[in-house]
Design a protein around this motif. Structure first.
Motif, PDB file in Angstrom:
ATOM      1  N   LYS A 167      26.909  64.200 -12.543  1.00 39.48           N
ATOM      2  CA  LYS A 167      26.789  63.413 -11.323  1.00 39.48           C
ATOM      3  C   LYS A 167      27.725  63.946 -10.242  1.00 39.48           C
ATOM      4  N   ALA A 168      27.415  63.573  -9.013  1.00 33.98           N
ATOM      5  CA  ALA A 168      28.159  64.068  -7.858  1.00 33.98           C
ATOM      6  C   ALA A 168      29.655  63.760  -7.951  1.00 33.98           C
ATOM      7  N   LYS A 169      29.996  62.589  -8.417  1.00 30.74           N
ATOM      8  CA  LYS A 169      31.408  62.206  -8.504  1.00 30.74           C
ATOM      9  C   LYS A 169      32.158  63.118  -9.477  1.00 30.74           C
ATOM     10  N   ILE A 170      31.527  63.437 -10.578  1.00 30.67           N
ATOM     11  CA  ILE A 170      32.141  64.326 -11.559  1.00 30.67           C
ATOM     12  C   ILE A 170      32.226  65.747 -10.999  1.00 30.67           C
ATOM     13  N   ALA A 171      31.147  66.191 -10.357  1.00 29.32           N
ATOM     14  CA  ALA A 171      31.134  67.534  -9.766  1.00 29.32           C
ATOM     15  C   ALA A 171      32.225  67.664  -8.713  1.00 29.32           C
ATOM     16  N   TYR A 172      32.448  66.602  -7.932  1.00 27.60           N
ATOM     17  CA  TYR A 172      33.503  66.642  -6.928  1.00 27.60           C
ATOM     18  C   TYR A 172      34.877  66.719  -7.589  1.00 27.60           C
ATOM     19  N   ALA A 186      27.750  70.842  -4.190  1.00 29.40           N
ATOM     20  CA  ALA A 186      26.823  70.628  -3.076  1.00 29.40           C
ATOM     21  C   ALA A 186      25.391  70.428  -3.546  1.00 29.40           C
ATOM     22  N   VAL A 187      24.988  71.182  -4.557  1.00 33.62           N
ATOM     23  CA  VAL A 187      23.628  71.043  -5.088  1.00 33.62           C
ATOM     24  C   VAL A 187      23.472  69.690  -5.784  1.00 33.62           C
ATOM     25  N   ILE A 188      24.430  69.352  -6.630  1.00 27.90           N
ATOM     26  CA  ILE A 188      24.353  68.079  -7.362  1.00 27.90           C
ATOM     27  C   ILE A 188      24.415  66.887  -6.418  1.00 27.90           C
ATOM     28  N   ALA A 189      25.285  66.966  -5.415  1.00 23.21           N
ATOM     29  CA  ALA A 189      25.458  65.860  -4.463  1.00 23.21           C
ATOM     30  C   ALA A 189      24.382  65.838  -3.386  1.00 23.21           C
ATOM     31  N   GLU A 190      23.546  66.874  -3.373  1.00 22.77           N
ATOM     32  CA  GLU A 190      22.493  67.000  -2.361  1.00 22.77           C
ATOM     33  C   GLU A 190      23.070  66.920  -0.949  1.00 22.77           C
ATOM     34  N   GLU A 191      24.168  67.669  -0.742  1.00 16.38           N
ATOM     35  CA  GLU A 191      24.792  67.726   0.575  1.00 16.38           C
ATOM     36  C   GLU A 191      23.770  68.221   1.593  1.00 16.38           C
ATOM     37  N   ALA A 192      23.546  67.452   2.619  1.00 20.90           N
ATOM     38  CA  ALA A 192      22.510  67.772   3.604  1.00 20.90           C
ATOM     39  C   ALA A 192      23.033  68.561   4.795  1.00 20.90           C
ATOM     40  N   HIS A 193      24.334  68.753   4.873  1.00 19.91           N
ATOM     41  CA  HIS A 193      24.921  69.431   6.023  1.00 19.91           C
ATOM     42  C   HIS A 193      25.980  70.424   5.574  1.00 19.91           C
ATOM     43  N   GLY A 194      26.176  71.438   6.372  1.00 22.72           N
ATOM     44  CA  GLY A 194      27.267  72.368   6.174  1.00 22.72           C
ATOM     45  C   GLY A 194      26.992  73.476   5.182  1.00 22.72           C
ATOM     46  N   LEU A 195      27.857  74.443   5.215  1.00 25.48           N
ATOM     47  CA  LEU A 195      27.810  75.567   4.293  1.00 25.48           C
ATOM     48  C   LEU A 195      28.707  75.240   3.108  1.00 25.48           C
TER      49      LEU A 195
END
Length: 87
Positions: free
Chosen positions: A2-7, A63-72
């Motif tokens: 999950k995004a929280k773990i990935a972060y 970024a992939v897991i969290a589906e970040e929609a902005h930025g590099l």
């Protein structure tokens, strides 16, 4: 993962990194372009810094897991990251 773990993995990698990741010491605008700018041109300098970043892999994974929609993130634009997940 999950995004929280990935972060958390990314944050730990940054803390353990032998050098400070470039995104931590450069202007935020380099990584997040303003609407209306051509992303391929605007991200050119940021991509060069991502290429030498000690936490590029963890950054991209987050970024992939969290589906970040902005930025590099991890050297890839939002469009490029979406392509990874739509394979």
């Amino acid at each position: 993962m999950k995004a929280k773990i990935a972060y958390a993995v990314l944050a730990k990698a940054i803390d353990a990194s032998p050098s400070i990741p470039p995104c931590q010491t450069t202007d935020h605008d380099l990584w997040f372009i303003e609407p209306g700018y051509q992303a391929s041109v605007s991200f050119r300098d940021a991509r060069k810094l991502c290429a030498i970043c000690p936490v590029q892999k963890e950054c991209l994974e987050y970024a992939v897991i969290a589906e970040e929609a902005h930025g590099l993130w991890g050297g890839l634009s939002p469009k490029e990251r979406r392509k990874l997940t739509n394979v």
